[in-house]
Design an enzyme around this catalytic site. Structure first.
Site: not given
Ligand code: SF4
Length: 341
Positions: A144, A285
Site C-alpha cells: 500500500e 483479510s
C-alpha cells in the site's frame, strides 16, 4: 511470525471459574477485502480462467490458495501477465506507473483497490498539487505504501515510526501534511504524529482518518478481549499488516501472550497451559471459516463456554470495481476489453 511475551500473572484479573473463549466482534473480513475477493471471483465467472491477479489480492494465504484453485494466477509484476489478458489489481492499491504498464501490455484491468486506500491516494495527489511536503506514516516496503508514494514520489517521504520522524527533512516547515497507511496501529501512529508535531508545529493533519474503520474497530475489540484473556489468538497471515497490529494491540492492552496464526493447525497446545480465558479474533483479510476452525479446536480442549464481546457494529459495504459493474450490465457479451478503463 509469531509474537509473544513470556506469561505473567495479571494483577487485576480474577480467575474465572471455567475455561472460556471471548470472541471479538467485529473481527475478520472488512468491506474492502470482501469487494476485492468478490472481484476476482466475479471476473473468473464472467471471463473464465485464467484471471491474473497482481500481488496477493488480500494478504491471506487461505484466500489466495482458494482463488488459485478456481483459476486465478497470482503474479508480482505486471510484465508477468501475458499481453491482452485480464488482470485484477489488489486491494492495497498501485502506483500510476502500474496502470501505465498495464495499458502498454493491453491488459484489461480490474482495479480492486479498496476505496479507503484510494481516498488516501486522492489526498496525496491533492496536497502534492498544492506543493505540500507529504509525510506518509507507514511501513517501508508494504504494497500500500509503495502505491501511495507512487502518486507523488517527489513530494512524499515515508516516515516509519518516531525515529524516522526525528530525522525527516522537509523543504518548507510551514507547508507539511501527514497522511498514513490504512492498516497501522492507531496508538503508534499518534506517537509518530506527536513526534512530527514537535518538529513541525504547523503540521497539517488529514481531513479525516486514514487508518480505516476496520483496522480501528479490530484494534479496539482485541484490546477489550485482552483485558480478560491470558492468551489472545489472532487469525491472520504473517504478511497482513492489520493482523500484526492486532497482536501488538493485545499485548499492549494486557494479554499475557498473543499469537498470530493462519489456522488451527498452527496452535501449540503448550500455549494453553494455565490459561482459562482465550481471546479469539481475526484480521481484516482472514475468512470466518478459519476462525470457526480455531473455535472448534478450542472447544475440543474444554474451552466450550464461548462469549461474544461486541465493541462496534459494522455496516460498511462497497460495490464491485467499476470495470466489472460495466461488464455485468453489458452481459451476455462479456467482452473483457469492454471493462478496460
Ligand atoms: Fe480497506 Fe481497511 Fe479493509 Fe484495507 S483493511 S481493505 S483499507 S477496509
Amino acid at each position: 511470525m509469531t509474537t509473544a511475551t513470556p506469561p505473567q500473572a495479571h494483577p487485576a484479573r480474577p480467575a474465572p471459574a471455567a475455561k472460556r473463549v471471548l470472541l471479538a466482534s467485529p473481527r475478520g473480513w472488512c468491506a474492502g477485502v470482501d469487494r476485492a475477493v468478490a472481484a476476482v471471483e466475479k471476473a473468473l465467472e464472467l471471463y473464465g480462467a485464467p484471471v491474473y491477479v497482481r500481488h496477493e489480492i488480500v494478504h491471506n494465504k487461505y484466500v489466495v490458495q482458494t482463488l488459485e484453485r478456481k483459476g486465478a494466477i497470482f503474479v508480482e509484476q505486471t510484465e508477468e501477465v501475458p499481453e491482452g489478458s485480464i488482470v485484477v489489481l489488489s486491494a492495497h492499491g498501485v502506483a500510476p506507473t502500474v496502470h501505465a504498464e498495464a495499458a502498454e501490455r493491453k491488459l484489461a484491468t480490474i482495479d480492486a483497490t479498496c476505496p479507503l486506500v484510494t481516498k488516501v491516494h486522492k489526498e496525496a495527489i491533492r496536497y502534492a498539487n498544492q506543493d505540500y511536503d507529504i509525510l506518509l506514516i507507514g511501513h517501508e516496503g508494504h504494497e500500500e505504501v509503495i502505491g501511495t508514494c507512487g502518486e507523488a514520489p517527489d513530494r512524499i517521504t515515508l516516515v516509519d515510526g518516531p525515529v524516522d520522524a526525528a530525522n525527516v527533512e522537509v523543504r518548507d516547515e510551514s507547508k507539511v501534511v501527514w497522511l498514513s497507511q490504512t492498516t497501522l496501529s492507531v496508538d503508534e501512529t499518534m506517537e509518530t504524529v506527536d513526534a512530527l508535531k514537535t518538529r513541525f508545529p504547523n503540521l497539517l493533519s488529514p481531513p479525516s482518518d486514514d487508518i480505516c474503520y476496520a483496522t480501528q474497530n479490530r484494534q479496539i475489540a482485541v484490546k477489550k478481549l485482552a483485558e480478560d484473556a491470558q492468551l489472545v489468538i489472532v487469525v491472520g497471515s504473517r504478511n497482513s499488516s492489520n493482523s500484526q497490529r492486532m497482536v501488538e494491540a493485545a499485548l499492549g492492552a494486557g494479554a499475557d501472550t498473543a499469537y498470530l496464526v493462519d489456522c488451527a493447525d498452527e496452535i501449540d497446545e503448550a500455549w494453553l497451559q494455565d490459561v482459562t480465558t482465550v481471546g479469539l479474533t481475526s484480521g481484516a483479510s482472514a475468512p470466518e471459516v478459519l476462525v470457526d476452525g480455531v473455535l472448534e479446536w478450542l472447544v475440543k480442549r474444554g474451552y466450550s463456554d464461548v462469549e461474544t464481546v461486541k465493541t462496534a457494529d459494522e455496516s460498511v459495504t462497497f460495490s464491485l470495481p467499476k470495470e466489472l459493474r460495466r461488464n455485468l450490465r453489458t452481459q451476455p457479451g462479456n467482452d473483457p476489453t469492454a471493462g478496460q478503463p
